[in-house]
Design a protein around this motif. Structure first.
Motif, PDB file in Angstrom:
ATOM      1  N   UNK A 233      12.333  -1.619  28.809  1.00 19.02           N
ATOM      2  CA  UNK A 233      11.547  -1.794  27.913  1.00 19.02           C
ATOM      3  C   UNK A 233      10.924  -0.661  27.137  1.00 19.02           C
ATOM      4  N   UNK A 234      11.372   0.482  27.489  1.00 18.24           N
ATOM      5  CA  UNK A 234      10.826   1.469  26.526  1.00 18.24           C
ATOM      6  C   UNK A 234      11.155   1.301  25.005  1.00 18.24           C
ATOM      7  N   UNK A 235      10.457   1.322  24.215  1.00 15.39           N
ATOM      8  CA  UNK A 235      10.462   0.958  22.697  1.00 15.39           C
ATOM      9  C   UNK A 235      11.182   2.228  21.968  1.00 15.39           C
ATOM     10  N   UNK A 236      11.243   3.365  22.483  1.00 12.08           N
ATOM     11  CA  UNK A 236      12.060   4.662  22.057  1.00 12.08           C
ATOM     12  C   UNK A 236      12.232   5.357  23.168  1.00 12.08           C
ATOM     13  N   UNK A 237      13.323   6.087  23.225  1.00 15.25           N
ATOM     14  CA  UNK A 237      13.713   6.834  24.219  1.00 15.25           C
ATOM     15  C   UNK A 237      12.950   8.342  24.122  1.00 15.25           C
ATOM     16  N   UNK A 238      12.396   8.520  25.277  1.00 11.98           N
ATOM     17  CA  UNK A 238      11.569   9.666  25.524  1.00 11.98           C
ATOM     18  C   UNK A 238      12.325  11.111  25.064  1.00 11.98           C
ATOM     19  N   UNK A 239      11.453  11.949  24.539  1.00 15.41           N
ATOM     20  CA  UNK A 239      12.087  13.326  24.279  1.00 15.41           C
ATOM     21  C   UNK A 239      12.351  14.091  25.572  1.00 15.41           C
ATOM     22  N   UNK A 240      12.154  13.594  26.874  1.00 21.67           N
ATOM     23  CA  UNK A 240      12.463  14.334  27.978  1.00 21.67           C
ATOM     24  C   UNK A 240      13.331  13.263  28.636  1.00 21.67           C
ATOM     25  N   UNK A 241      14.079  13.704  29.882  1.00 17.99           N
ATOM     26  CA  UNK A 241      14.491  12.776  30.628  1.00 17.99           C
ATOM     27  C   UNK A 241      13.514  11.828  31.121  1.00 17.99           C
ATOM     28  N   UNK A 242      13.902  10.378  31.042  1.00 19.77           N
ATOM     29  CA  UNK A 242      13.177   9.507  31.297  1.00 19.77           C
ATOM     30  C   UNK A 242      12.468   9.120  32.703  1.00 19.77           C
ATOM     31  N   UNK A 243      13.009   9.621  33.688  1.00 20.83           N
ATOM     32  CA  UNK A 243      12.712   9.229  35.250  1.00 20.83           C
ATOM     33  C   UNK A 243      11.316   9.474  35.410  1.00 20.83           C
ATOM     34  N   UNK A 244      10.574  10.591  35.100  1.00 22.27           N
ATOM     35  CA  UNK A 244       9.050  10.471  35.342  1.00 22.27           C
ATOM     36  C   UNK A 244       8.356   9.477  34.485  1.00 22.27           C
ATOM     37  N   UNK A 245       8.849   9.063  33.292  1.00 22.50           N
ATOM     38  CA  UNK A 245       8.259   8.097  32.536  1.00 22.50           C
ATOM     39  C   UNK A 245       8.476   6.763  33.204  1.00 22.50           C
ATOM     40  N   UNK A 246       9.671   6.358  33.762  1.00 23.42           N
ATOM     41  CA  UNK A 246       9.799   5.078  34.390  1.00 23.42           C
ATOM     42  C   UNK A 246       8.985   4.905  35.610  1.00 23.42           C
ATOM     43  N   UNK A 247       8.955   6.048  36.335  1.00 25.86           N
ATOM     44  CA  UNK A 247       7.985   5.999  37.533  1.00 25.86           C
ATOM     45  C   UNK A 247       6.629   5.366  37.104  1.00 25.86           C
ATOM     46  N   UNK A 248       6.164   6.233  35.984  1.00 28.76           N
ATOM     47  CA  UNK A 248       4.880   6.014  35.268  1.00 28.76           C
ATOM     48  C   UNK A 248       4.606   4.569  34.965  1.00 28.76           C
ATOM     49  N   UNK A 249       5.713   4.008  34.336  1.00 28.55           N
ATOM     50  CA  UNK A 249       5.811   2.811  33.888  1.00 28.55           C
ATOM     51  C   UNK A 249       5.719   1.789  35.140  1.00 28.55           C
ATOM     52  N   UNK A 250       6.265   1.955  36.092  1.00 26.50           N
ATOM     53  CA  UNK A 250       6.020   0.977  37.107  1.00 26.50           C
ATOM     54  C   UNK A 250       4.317   0.843  37.811  1.00 26.50           C
ATOM     55  N   UNK A 251       3.963   2.422  37.812  1.00 23.56           N
ATOM     56  CA  UNK A 251       2.624   2.089  38.066  1.00 23.56           C
ATOM     57  C   UNK A 251       1.596   1.515  37.084  1.00 23.56           C
ATOM     58  N   UNK A 252       2.003   1.858  35.990  1.00 21.98           N
ATOM     59  CA  UNK A 252       1.133   1.242  34.891  1.00 21.98           C
ATOM     60  C   UNK A 252       1.342  -0.297  34.850  1.00 21.98           C
ATOM     61  N   UNK A 253       2.613  -0.798  34.803  1.00 20.94           N
ATOM     62  CA  UNK A 253       2.471  -2.312  34.767  1.00 20.94           C
ATOM     63  C   UNK A 253       2.222  -2.984  35.955  1.00 20.94           C
ATOM     64  N   UNK A 254       1.962  -2.487  36.877  1.00 20.26           N
ATOM     65  CA  UNK A 254       1.168  -3.252  38.073  1.00 20.26           C
ATOM     66  C   UNK A 254      -0.089  -3.891  37.573  1.00 20.26           C
ATOM     67  N   UNK A 255      -0.724  -3.363  36.641  1.00 17.18           N
ATOM     68  CA  UNK A 255      -1.909  -4.158  36.082  1.00 17.18           C
ATOM     69  C   UNK A 255      -1.559  -5.425  35.093  1.00 17.18           C
ATOM     70  N   UNK A 256      -0.339  -5.360  34.712  1.00 20.40           N
ATOM     71  CA  UNK A 256      -0.034  -6.535  33.819  1.00 20.40           C
ATOM     72  C   UNK A 256       0.566  -7.580  34.661  1.00 20.40           C
ATOM     73  N   UNK A 257       1.106  -7.547  35.785  1.00 20.94           N
ATOM     74  CA  UNK A 257       1.874  -8.712  36.521  1.00 20.94           C
ATOM     75  C   UNK A 257       0.808  -9.387  37.278  1.00 20.94           C
ATOM     76  N   UNK A 258       0.048 -10.362  36.559  1.00 21.27           N
ATOM     77  CA  UNK A 258      -0.898 -11.084  37.100  1.00 21.27           C
ATOM     78  C   UNK A 258      -0.941 -12.413  36.434  1.00 21.27           C
TER      79      UNK A 258
END
Length: 476
Positions: free
Chosen positions: A451-476
């Motif tokens: 779902x990343x709308x643009x590839x991050x300027x760093x390797x994406x692993x930390x961003x994807x872990x953050x994404x899982x934490x952030x999106x928990x608020x949306x799966x309702x």
């Protein structure tokens, strides 16, 4: 079996999402993972050793996908994805650099600005090297850096500083007001005492005893069942054979390849391609039409190897979007852990972190056992090729006489993302909305690098872990 939430994939995002949602004792969460869990000692040995990459031919914890890196001439490669609880975060090199503030603010996506995501980066980590408002101190993922370099890393860092690049104390220390300048710095690593601290072990494993959480391993989802425009369940094949699971809410966290493949197999994707494969169309969406990855050129060098330390300890970032990586060993040593092959030397990677090129992930067949067709198309943008060439020249200057041969080889950073990008309501290129909900299908979310709308300027692993934490608020 019926659940409140069914998560497909126990990878870097899915593991975090499962822990977050199952913390509510009234929420029944089922996680379906195609690979094994860590109960097998052989599996645990492979995924815990942070000093090697368990992706060789003998690995039982990865799945391989063929891809075409370039079109003229055709250059082929394999993409490796973690097929185990923890996903690719259980088999990678431990690189845990966050995406930059400019990445998130540049998305212009409601709820995903730097100010929105920073609290989630803080929540997932404990940084043992830095404190203050930019670093977490209570999260389960331990972050630290190598403080004393030797061998090839020391040689590279000294060469970069001698060439005029500054030392960057904290590669995770960027802010919108004080962006990081070009320079060389130690990589933030989620490796603690030689052990990889990935999301599977840090998040999902401690939650496994919760009454409301069920994790099914060695169980592959073959299709999503969509009835009347709503996702109601999945068709699986597990150790005992076929099984159907139902849920009120279904989340795909199977990775940029796996989630896109499942969407298309289930009728969510480009109409023309689905028709050609004989898949009835549920929602005509541009799944897999504009994927992104970090192209990488590789130059072998005859530097002294660094022993007993991670494969990548420091990187140089330039002002034109390159990341120069001095790998501490040859590929064979990084994969097997054996460092006794005299022909297996360290190498330098030259990665383009803001590429213009876009690839494709396409459905090859309605049969779930047939892999999708993946094309990176790295050479479609002449500016990208020119930037990689300039980066290779810089790498040669830094390495000097240590470079072995004049030609760099095409490779990939294995950071494929953006196969089901999020976007605003008026964005025709978007597959999911800003809350990760699949357009045109109720009860279905995608939460992973897709779902990343643009590839991050760093390797994406930390961003994807953050994404899982952030999106928990949306799966309702």
């Amino acid at each position: 079996m019926h659940s409140d939430v069914l998560i497909v994939g126990a990878g870097s995002a899915g593991s975090v999402l499962a822990e977050r949602l199952s913390a509510d004792s009234s929420c029944r969460v089922t996680v379906v993972e195609a690979g094994p869990g860590a109960a097998d000692p052989q599996v645990l040995t492979q995924i815990s050793d942070g000093l090697r990459l368990p992706i060789g031919t003998a690995s039982s914890v990865v799945r391989r996908y063929p891809t075409t890196l370039t079109e003229d001439p055709e250059r082929h490669a394999q993409i490796m994805r973690g097929a185990v609880v923890g996903g690719s975060g259980a088999v990678n090199g431990g690189y845990f650099c966050r995406g930059l503030p400019s990445d998130f603010d540049g998305w212009a996506m409601p709820g995903w600005a730097w100010a929105d995501v920073l609290p989630h980066f803080l929540a997932i980590e404990t940084d043992v090297d830095f404190g203050g408002p930019l670093h977490g101190d209570v999260g389960p993922i331990i972050i630290q850096r190598v403080t004393e370099f030797d061998g090839c890393t020391a040689t590279f860092v000294d060469a970069a500083i001698s060439a005029g690049y500054r030392w960057i104390e904290d590669l995770n220390g960027s802010t919108p007001d004080s962006p990081l300048p070009p320079g060389v710095g130690a990589v933030p690593l989620n490796i603690n005492g030689g052990t990889r601290v990935g999301p599977g072990g840090a998040y999902l494993k401690p939650a496994m005893d919760r009454a409301g959480l069920t994790v099914l391993t060695d169980t592959r989802v073959r299709r999503i069942k969509i009835v009347g425009g709503r996702a109601i369940g999945v068709e699986c094949h597990g150790p005992a054979g076929p099984v159907d699971l139902t849920a009120d809410r279904i989340v795909l966290s199977a990775g940029a390849i796996g989630s896109a493949h499942l969407l298309m197999l289930s009728g969510v994707g480009p109409q023309q391609a689905l028709n050609a494969a004989g898949v009835p169309v549920v929602a005509d969406l541009p799944v897999g039409m504009a994927s992104a990855d970090h192209p990488e050129w590789v130059l072998p060098v005859d530097w002294t190897e660094t022993h007993g330390l991670p494969p990548l300890e420091a990187t140089l970032s330039t002002d034109d979007g390159l990341e120069i990586r001095p790998y501490t060993a040859g590929f064979g040593a990084m994969v097997s852990g054996s460092r006794d092959d005299p022909g297996d030397h360290p190498h330098i990677g030259v990665a383009l972190m803001r590429p213009r090129s876009r690839g494709r992930v396409r459905l090859s067949s309605a049969d779930p056992d047939v892999l999708p067709t993946i094309e990176h198309r790295y050479d479609r943008e002449p500016a990208d090729v020119a930037a990689l060439g300039a980066g290779a020249e810089l790498a040669r200057e830094l390495a000097g006489a240590h470079v072995k041969g004049a030609t760099a080889s095409w490779s990939t950073s294995q950071h494929l993302c953006g196969t089901a990008p999020m976007g605003r309501d008026d964005d025709a290129a978007a597959v999911v909305d800003a809350h990760c909900r699949v357009r045109g299908v109720d009860g279905l979310w995608v939460v992973d690098g897709s779902v990343l709308p643009a590839i991050p300027s760093r390797g994406p692993h930390a961003t994807i872990v953050m994404l899982g934490h952030r999106a928990a608020e949306f799966v309702v």
